[in-house]
Design a protein around this motif. Structure first.
Motif, PDB file in Angstrom:
ATOM      1  N   ASP A  93       0.831  -1.212   0.000  1.00  0.00           N
ATOM      2  CA  ASP A  93       0.000   0.000   0.000  1.00  0.00           C
ATOM      3  C   ASP A  93       0.862   1.257   0.000  1.00  0.00           C
ATOM      4  O   ASP A  93       1.743   1.436   0.846  1.00  0.00           O
ATOM      5  CB  ASP A  93      -0.913   0.009   1.233  1.00  0.00           C
ATOM      6  CG  ASP A  93      -1.972  -1.079   1.164  1.00  0.00           C
ATOM      7  OD1 ASP A  93      -2.319  -1.496   0.048  1.00  0.00           O
ATOM      8  OD2 ASP A  93      -2.435  -1.521   2.229  1.00  0.00           O
ATOM      9  N   PHE A  94       0.610   2.117  -1.003  1.00  0.00           N
ATOM     10  CA  PHE A  94       1.407   3.330  -1.144  1.00  0.00           C
ATOM     11  C   PHE A  94       0.619   4.335  -1.942  1.00  0.00           C
ATOM     12  O   PHE A  94      -0.059   3.986  -2.916  1.00  0.00           O
ATOM     13  CB  PHE A  94       2.737   3.039  -1.853  1.00  0.00           C
ATOM     14  CG  PHE A  94       3.762   4.122  -1.706  1.00  0.00           C
ATOM     15  CD1 PHE A  94       4.559   4.188  -0.576  1.00  0.00           C
ATOM     16  CD2 PHE A  94       3.928   5.085  -2.690  1.00  0.00           C
ATOM     17  CE1 PHE A  94       5.504   5.189  -0.422  1.00  0.00           C
ATOM     18  CE2 PHE A  94       4.873   6.091  -2.555  1.00  0.00           C
ATOM     19  CZ  PHE A  94       5.658   6.146  -1.413  1.00  0.00           C
ATOM     20  N   SER A  95       0.693   5.593  -1.543  1.00  0.00           N
ATOM     21  CA  SER A  95       0.017   6.674  -2.258  1.00  0.00           C
ATOM     22  C   SER A  95       1.056   7.678  -2.737  1.00  0.00           C
ATOM     23  O   SER A  95       1.855   8.177  -1.935  1.00  0.00           O
ATOM     24  CB  SER A  95      -0.993   7.375  -1.346  1.00  0.00           C
ATOM     25  OG  SER A  95      -1.570   8.489  -2.000  1.00  0.00           O
ATOM     26  N   PHE A  96       1.055   7.957  -4.038  1.00  0.00           N
ATOM     27  CA  PHE A  96       2.014   8.902  -4.608  1.00  0.00           C
ATOM     28  C   PHE A  96       1.482  10.329  -4.450  1.00  0.00           C
ATOM     29  O   PHE A  96       0.970  10.933  -5.385  1.00  0.00           O
ATOM     30  CB  PHE A  96       2.283   8.559  -6.068  1.00  0.00           C
ATOM     31  CG  PHE A  96       2.997   7.254  -6.240  1.00  0.00           C
ATOM     32  CD1 PHE A  96       4.364   7.178  -6.084  1.00  0.00           C
ATOM     33  CD2 PHE A  96       2.296   6.092  -6.530  1.00  0.00           C
ATOM     34  CE1 PHE A  96       5.041   5.976  -6.218  1.00  0.00           C
ATOM     35  CE2 PHE A  96       2.952   4.887  -6.676  1.00  0.00           C
ATOM     36  CZ  PHE A  96       4.332   4.829  -6.513  1.00  0.00           C
ATOM     37  N   ASN A  97       1.618  10.805  -3.245  1.00  0.00           N
ATOM     38  CA  ASN A  97       1.197  12.167  -2.918  1.00  0.00           C
ATOM     39  C   ASN A  97       2.370  12.840  -2.223  1.00  0.00           C
ATOM     40  O   ASN A  97       2.606  12.628  -1.027  1.00  0.00           O
ATOM     41  CB  ASN A  97      -0.040  12.148  -2.024  1.00  0.00           C
ATOM     42  CG  ASN A  97      -0.545  13.540  -1.684  1.00  0.00           C
ATOM     43  OD1 ASN A  97       0.120  14.545  -1.980  1.00  0.00           O
ATOM     44  ND2 ASN A  97      -1.703  13.615  -1.052  1.00  0.00           N
ATOM     45  N   GLY A  98       3.119  13.629  -2.962  1.00  0.00           N
ATOM     46  CA  GLY A  98       4.328  14.243  -2.422  1.00  0.00           C
ATOM     47  C   GLY A  98       4.066  15.131  -1.224  1.00  0.00           C
ATOM     48  O   GLY A  98       4.922  15.266  -0.342  1.00  0.00           O
ATOM     49  N   ASP A  99       2.891  15.734  -1.157  1.00  0.00           N
ATOM     50  CA  ASP A  99       2.576  16.612  -0.031  1.00  0.00           C
ATOM     51  C   ASP A  99       2.390  15.839   1.261  1.00  0.00           C
ATOM     52  O   ASP A  99       2.548  16.399   2.351  1.00  0.00           O
ATOM     53  CB  ASP A  99       1.307  17.414  -0.329  1.00  0.00           C
ATOM     54  CG  ASP A  99       1.496  18.402  -1.459  1.00  0.00           C
ATOM     55  OD1 ASP A  99       2.652  18.818  -1.682  1.00  0.00           O
ATOM     56  OD2 ASP A  99       0.498  18.738  -2.131  1.00  0.00           O
ATOM     57  N   ALA A 100       2.048  14.551   1.137  1.00  0.00           N
ATOM     58  CA  ALA A 100       1.767  13.754   2.330  1.00  0.00           C
ATOM     59  C   ALA A 100       2.857  12.719   2.619  1.00  0.00           C
ATOM     60  O   ALA A 100       2.687  11.875   3.496  1.00  0.00           O
ATOM     61  CB  ALA A 100       0.426  13.041   2.169  1.00  0.00           C
ATOM     62  N   ARG A 101       3.961  12.790   1.916  1.00  0.00           N
ATOM     63  CA  ARG A 101       5.003  11.773   2.083  1.00  0.00           C
ATOM     64  C   ARG A 101       5.693  11.905   3.443  1.00  0.00           C
ATOM     65  O   ARG A 101       5.670  12.965   4.081  1.00  0.00           O
ATOM     66  CB  ARG A 101       6.053  11.931   0.977  1.00  0.00           C
ATOM     67  CG  ARG A 101       6.852  13.208   1.102  1.00  0.00           C
ATOM     68  CD  ARG A 101       7.880  13.369  -0.017  1.00  0.00           C
ATOM     69  NE  ARG A 101       8.554  14.653   0.096  1.00  0.00           N
ATOM     70  CZ  ARG A 101       9.614  14.868   0.880  1.00  0.00           C
ATOM     71  NH1 ARG A 101      10.113  13.890   1.598  1.00  0.00           N
ATOM     72  NH2 ARG A 101      10.158  16.065   0.926  1.00  0.00           N
ATOM     73  N   PRO A 156      11.203  12.680  -3.037  1.00  0.00           N
ATOM     74  CA  PRO A 156      11.935  11.667  -2.257  1.00  0.00           C
ATOM     75  C   PRO A 156      11.006  10.746  -1.468  1.00  0.00           C
ATOM     76  O   PRO A 156      10.818  10.897  -0.263  1.00  0.00           O
ATOM     77  CB  PRO A 156      12.830  12.507  -1.339  1.00  0.00           C
ATOM     78  CG  PRO A 156      12.118  13.807  -1.197  1.00  0.00           C
ATOM     79  CD  PRO A 156      11.384  14.037  -2.480  1.00  0.00           C
ATOM     80  N   TYR A 157      10.443   9.789  -2.186  1.00  0.00           N
ATOM     81  CA  TYR A 157       9.708   8.709  -1.523  1.00  0.00           C
ATOM     82  C   TYR A 157      10.753   7.706  -1.044  1.00  0.00           C
ATOM     83  O   TYR A 157      11.073   6.733  -1.738  1.00  0.00           O
ATOM     84  CB  TYR A 157       8.737   8.043  -2.493  1.00  0.00           C
ATOM     85  CG  TYR A 157       7.622   8.921  -3.009  1.00  0.00           C
ATOM     86  CD1 TYR A 157       6.686   9.487  -2.146  1.00  0.00           C
ATOM     87  CD2 TYR A 157       7.484   9.173  -4.370  1.00  0.00           C
ATOM     88  CE1 TYR A 157       5.644  10.271  -2.616  1.00  0.00           C
ATOM     89  CE2 TYR A 157       6.454   9.956  -4.855  1.00  0.00           C
ATOM     90  CZ  TYR A 157       5.537  10.503  -3.974  1.00  0.00           C
ATOM     91  OH  TYR A 157       4.511  11.284  -4.459  1.00  0.00           O
ATOM     92  N   HIS A 158      11.302   7.936   0.134  1.00  0.00           N
ATOM     93  CA  HIS A 158      12.486   7.193   0.578  1.00  0.00           C
ATOM     94  C   HIS A 158      12.275   5.684   0.591  1.00  0.00           C
ATOM     95  O   HIS A 158      13.107   4.927   0.076  1.00  0.00           O
ATOM     96  CB  HIS A 158      12.893   7.666   1.986  1.00  0.00           C
ATOM     97  CG  HIS A 158      13.158   9.126   2.075  1.00  0.00           C
ATOM     98  ND1 HIS A 158      14.208   9.735   1.435  1.00  0.00           N
ATOM     99  CD2 HIS A 158      12.493  10.119   2.739  1.00  0.00           C
ATOM    100  CE1 HIS A 158      14.200  11.030   1.692  1.00  0.00           C
ATOM    101  NE2 HIS A 158      13.168  11.285   2.472  1.00  0.00           N
ATOM    102  N   ALA A 198      -2.731   4.252  -7.390  1.00  0.00           N
ATOM    103  CA  ALA A 198      -1.634   4.772  -6.573  1.00  0.00           C
ATOM    104  C   ALA A 198      -1.344   6.236  -6.885  1.00  0.00           C
ATOM    105  O   ALA A 198      -0.910   6.989  -6.004  1.00  0.00           O
ATOM    106  CB  ALA A 198      -0.372   3.935  -6.790  1.00  0.00           C
ATOM    107  N   SER A 199      -1.566   6.652  -8.138  1.00  0.00           N
ATOM    108  CA  SER A 199      -1.267   8.038  -8.501  1.00  0.00           C
ATOM    109  C   SER A 199      -2.494   8.945  -8.465  1.00  0.00           C
ATOM    110  O   SER A 199      -2.413  10.119  -8.823  1.00  0.00           O
ATOM    111  CB  SER A 199      -0.627   8.098  -9.897  1.00  0.00           C
ATOM    112  OG  SER A 199      -1.530   7.669 -10.897  1.00  0.00           O
TER     113      SER A 199
END
Length: 254
Positions: A93-101, A156-158, A198-199
């Protein structure tokens, strides 16, 4: 081996990119195992729409080796043949939301553990389960789904990026190990796709930024990425292994 002879497992195929990959293989005449973890209705519908005997929806958590063994057994019973081609697409489970990373100061090791388990452990489990059948056929194709973020970390989704980088390393070591058995192992790495589950949380301005920075001036679609997965499973890629192809409209150039 031509596509109609192949039995293809696509992990995480109930929705998103995985569903597009499964549909692409079905379009070639291949038989497809539509793996899902929780998207039962979507996976069953995809399999049913494929036509009699063409697809089988199977629930399994690919991070669990017992689930994977049961999946392979069910596929062989249904199709009367072993799985020859594996696409490791399933994503923790992963959400590509840079503001919430999670940032460097807040991310926890548990986040890394979840992504490594989904990407690396899942791929290892399916590969190990596939080996007996592939070796018996004298043919195997393994395609891992990666990302362009470890070469162009615009966000940077580490945890996600580190796991996919590890999967690329596994791709190449497996290619060396399994090549003598005529089993190729490759990776297809996309960038931001328009649009998957996811996006879906990605702001529109990010899509616009990516499109403007890309030579093709547009964001890649899941169907376009699926085309390259087909290439690696096709006879045209019979001498290609250990490779990573970027499918992002030229945003990252090797």
């Amino acid at each position: 081996m031509q596509f109609p002879e192949q039995v293809v497992l696509v992990t995480g195929a109930g929705r998103g990119l995985g569903a597009h990959i499964a549909q692409a293989f079905l379009g070639t005449g291949a038989r497809v195992v539509v793996n899902y973890r929780s998207s039962a209705d979507a996976a069953e519908a995809l399999a049913a729409n494929a036509g009699p005997g063409r697809a089988l929806a199977v629930q399994a958590d690919v991070t669990n080796p017992e689930d994977v063994a049961a999946l392979f057994a069910a596929a062989e019973r249904h199709f009367g043949a072993a799985i020859t081609t594996v696409v490791n697409n399933a994503l923790a489970d992963f959400s590509f939301n840079g503001d919430a990373r999670s940032t460097a100061g807040t991310i926890a090791w548990a986040d890394f553990d979840a992504q490594f388990s989904g990407s690396v452990r899942g791929a290892l489990n399916t590969t190990q389960a596939a080996l007996p059948g592939m070796k018996a056929h004298g043919f195997g194709r393994i395609v891992n789904i990666g990302t362009n973020l470890f070469q162009n970390p615009v966000v940077p989704y580490h945890d996600y990026t580190a796991a996919k980088a590890a999967l690329l390393s596994l791709t190449r070591t497996l290619a060396v190990d399994l090549g003598p058995a005529n089993i190729s192992v490759n990776m297809v790495s996309g960038g931001l796709l328009r649009t998957t589950d996811a996006s879906a949380a990605t702001p529109e301005e990010v899509f616009d930024y990516i499109a403007a920075a890309t030579p093709l001036r547009r964001v890649t679609t899941p169907a376009e990425l699926a085309d390259t997965v087909l290439f690696f499973a096709s006879p045209w890629a019979r001498s290609v292994t250990g490779q990573n192809i970027m499918v992002d409209g030229g945003l990252v150039m090797n």
